[in-house]
Scaffold this motif. Structure first.
Motif, mmCIF file in Angstrom:
data_model
loop_
_atom_site.group_PDB
_atom_site.id
_atom_site.type_symbol
_atom_site.label_atom_id
_atom_site.label_comp_id
_atom_site.label_asym_id
_atom_site.label_seq_id
_atom_site.Cartn_x
_atom_site.Cartn_y
_atom_site.Cartn_z
ATOM 1 N N HIS A 15 0.863 -1.187 0.000
ATOM 2 C CA HIS A 15 0.000 0.000 0.000
ATOM 3 C C HIS A 15 0.895 1.230 0.000
ATOM 4 O O HIS A 15 1.855 1.296 0.761
ATOM 5 N N THR A 16 0.585 2.209 -0.844
ATOM 6 C CA THR A 16 1.367 3.438 -0.884
ATOM 7 C C THR A 16 0.879 4.422 0.169
ATOM 8 O O THR A 16 -0.199 4.267 0.732
ATOM 9 N N SER A 17 1.659 5.450 0.378
ATOM 10 C CA SER A 17 1.262 6.488 1.334
ATOM 11 C C SER A 17 0.298 7.478 0.702
ATOM 12 O O SER A 17 -0.305 8.275 1.395
ATOM 13 N N GLU A 18 0.167 7.413 -0.621
ATOM 14 C CA GLU A 18 -0.630 8.418 -1.330
ATOM 15 C C GLU A 18 -1.687 7.793 -2.234
ATOM 16 O O GLU A 18 -1.961 8.303 -3.315
ATOM 17 N N SER A 19 -2.294 6.711 -1.808
ATOM 18 C CA SER A 19 -3.246 6.006 -2.658
ATOM 19 C C SER A 19 -4.381 6.887 -3.160
ATOM 20 O O SER A 19 -4.864 6.716 -4.265
ATOM 21 N N ASN A 20 -4.797 7.815 -2.344
ATOM 22 C CA ASN A 20 -5.927 8.663 -2.725
ATOM 23 C C ASN A 20 -5.495 9.970 -3.374
ATOM 24 O O ASN A 20 -6.328 10.778 -3.755
ATOM 25 N N MET A 51 6.643 3.421 -7.221
ATOM 26 C CA MET A 51 6.003 2.199 -6.738
ATOM 27 C C MET A 51 4.529 2.436 -6.505
ATOM 28 O O MET A 51 4.134 3.424 -5.897
ATOM 29 N N GLU A 52 3.748 1.501 -7.011
ATOM 30 C CA GLU A 52 2.316 1.483 -6.783
ATOM 31 C C GLU A 52 1.964 0.200 -6.048
ATOM 32 O O GLU A 52 2.790 -0.714 -5.944
ATOM 33 N N LYS A 53 0.749 0.120 -5.556
ATOM 34 C CA LYS A 53 0.294 -1.057 -4.822
ATOM 35 C C LYS A 53 0.543 -2.311 -5.652
ATOM 36 O O LYS A 53 0.183 -2.374 -6.824
ATOM 37 N N GLY A 54 1.206 -3.295 -5.046
ATOM 38 C CA GLY A 54 1.493 -4.557 -5.713
ATOM 39 C C GLY A 54 2.834 -4.612 -6.428
ATOM 40 O O GLY A 54 3.250 -5.671 -6.897
ATOM 41 N N ASP A 117 2.753 0.804 3.401
ATOM 42 C CA ASP A 117 2.959 -0.581 3.836
ATOM 43 C C ASP A 117 3.937 -1.235 2.869
ATOM 44 O O ASP A 117 3.574 -1.580 1.743
ATOM 45 N N TYR A 118 5.178 -1.361 3.298
ATOM 46 C CA TYR A 118 6.247 -1.909 2.476
ATOM 47 C C TYR A 118 6.906 -3.082 3.187
ATOM 48 O O TYR A 118 6.942 -3.123 4.420
#
Length: 126
Positions: A15-20, A51-54, A117-118
């Motif tokens: 999960h990134t820190s800036e998903s939204n 980096m993006e989710k996944g 989340d890394y």
């Protein structure tokens, strides 16, 4: 000569820190062994790995080719999100881990308050 070594194999983004806000984090590492001079990965001052989710950043097959960190007492690995290329002082702290002798091989999950989340996958060499 240092007594211990950690090899950073890859970093996985759950999960990134800036998903939204944006499409992902522009991740770079700062590694500091035994309180010495910090090393930035990727090396360029405005360089980062998107980096993006996944996504997985495989450091063993990159320009940094086998990121091996040598230390006697500890090595601190810090993940940062480099949002603005014109000012590295505005980077966002993601999380860090302090590797110590006998850390063993495996992975360490790093989560923080802004939903980053890394997971760092590493091998303990010595």
């Amino acid at each position: 000569m240092s007594k211990h070594s950690i090899k950073i194999n890859s970093i996985y983004c759950a999960h990134t820190s800036e998903s939204n806000i944006t499409g992902g984090d522009e991740v770079y590492l700062v590694c500091q062994a035994d309180g010495g001079i910090p090393i930035r990965i990727p090396y360029g001052i405005n360089e980062a790995h998107n980096m993006e989710k996944g996504d997985t950043w495989n450091l063993t097959n990159s320009d940094e080719d086998s990121l091996i960190l040598n230390f006697d007492y500890e090595v601190l690995v810090t993940l940062w999100d480099h949002d603005l290329n014109d000012d590295p002082n505005l980077a966002t702290y993601l999380q860090s881990h302090d590797f110590q002798p006998g850390s063993g091989s495996g992975s360490i999950r790093l989560k923080n308050y802004n939903d980053a989340d890394y997971t760092i996958n590493y091998s303990y060499i010595d």
